[in-house]
Design a protein around this motif. Structure first.
Motif, short mmCIF file in Angstrom:
data_model
loop_
_atom_site.label_atom_id
_atom_site.label_comp_id
_atom_site.label_asym_id
_atom_site.label_seq_id
_atom_site.Cartn_x
_atom_site.Cartn_y
_atom_site.Cartn_z
N ASN A 141 0.85 -1.19 0.00
CA ASN A 141 0.00 0.00 0.00
C ASN A 141 0.89 1.25 0.00
O ASN A 141 1.48 1.60 1.02
CB ASN A 141 -0.91 -0.01 1.23
N ASP A 142 0.99 1.91 -1.15
CA ASP A 142 1.79 3.13 -1.24
C ASP A 142 1.10 4.27 -0.50
O ASP A 142 -0.11 4.46 -0.63
CB ASP A 142 1.97 3.54 -2.70
N ILE A 143 1.90 5.03 0.26
CA ILE A 143 1.38 6.23 0.90
C ILE A 143 2.01 7.50 0.33
O ILE A 143 1.52 8.59 0.56
CB ILE A 143 1.55 6.19 2.44
N THR A 174 3.48 0.70 3.17
CA THR A 174 3.44 -0.37 4.16
C THR A 174 2.84 -1.61 3.52
O THR A 174 1.82 -1.53 2.83
CB THR A 174 2.59 0.04 5.38
N GLU A 175 3.47 -2.75 3.76
CA GLU A 175 2.91 -4.03 3.33
C GLU A 175 1.86 -4.38 4.36
O GLU A 175 2.15 -4.49 5.55
CB GLU A 175 4.01 -5.09 3.24
N GLN A 233 -0.11 -7.00 5.22
CA GLN A 233 -0.20 -8.24 5.99
C GLN A 233 0.88 -8.32 7.07
O GLN A 233 0.62 -8.76 8.18
CB GLN A 233 -0.12 -9.45 5.06
N SER A 234 2.10 -7.89 6.75
CA SER A 234 3.20 -7.99 7.71
C SER A 234 3.39 -6.71 8.52
O SER A 234 4.02 -6.74 9.57
CB SER A 234 4.51 -8.30 6.98
N GLY A 235 2.91 -5.58 8.00
CA GLY A 235 3.12 -4.30 8.65
C GLY A 235 4.49 -3.69 8.36
O GLY A 235 4.84 -2.66 8.91
N LYS A 236 5.27 -4.33 7.48
CA LYS A 236 6.61 -3.82 7.15
C LYS A 236 6.49 -2.57 6.28
O LYS A 236 5.69 -2.51 5.35
CB LYS A 236 7.41 -4.88 6.38
N ASN A 237 7.31 -1.59 6.59
CA ASN A 237 7.40 -0.37 5.78
C ASN A 237 8.41 -0.61 4.67
O ASN A 237 9.33 -1.42 4.81
CB ASN A 237 7.83 0.81 6.63
N TYR A 238 8.25 0.13 3.57
CA TYR A 238 9.16 -0.07 2.45
C TYR A 238 9.38 1.20 1.65
O TYR A 238 8.59 2.14 1.70
CB TYR A 238 8.62 -1.17 1.51
N LEU A 239 10.46 1.18 0.90
CA LEU A 239 10.70 2.07 -0.22
C LEU A 239 10.78 1.15 -1.42
O LEU A 239 11.47 0.13 -1.37
CB LEU A 239 12.00 2.85 -0.06
N SER A 240 10.06 1.46 -2.49
CA SER A 240 10.10 0.63 -3.68
C SER A 240 10.57 1.43 -4.88
O SER A 240 10.41 2.66 -4.94
CB SER A 240 8.74 0.00 -3.96
#
Length: 86
Positions: A4-6, A18-19, A21-28
């Protein structure tokens, strides 16, 4: 996995989120392997997420390291044998 891009920077070609299901934050970053376009997702902690949201130059520096494949240990989904480039 549900990413889910914010935030998205069209100019610098990266997104933050943030993904779900896992709650992991990311940069893509977007990549292409000659056959298909896809995203590579790099895990970041909550502090980095907040920093990248307010200091885009820091996010861009991180994204550039990802494009150079210098932060592969942070990949949420490991790439296949036909890995794309950003």
């Amino acid at each position: 996995m549900k990413f889910n891009d914010i935030f998205f920077s069209k100019e610098h070609r990266y997104s933050l989120g943030t993904e779900l299901q896992s709650g992991k934050n990311y940069l893509s970053i977007p990549v292409n392997n000659g056959v298909v376009d896809y995203e590579e997702y790099y895990e970041i902690d909550s502090n980095l997420l907040q920093q990248f949201l307010t200091q885009q130059e820091k996010a861009l520096e991180f994204a550039e390291k990802c494009r150079k494949q210098e932060l592969d240990e942070l990949l949420i989904v490991k790439p296949g044998s036909n890995r794309g480039v950003g």
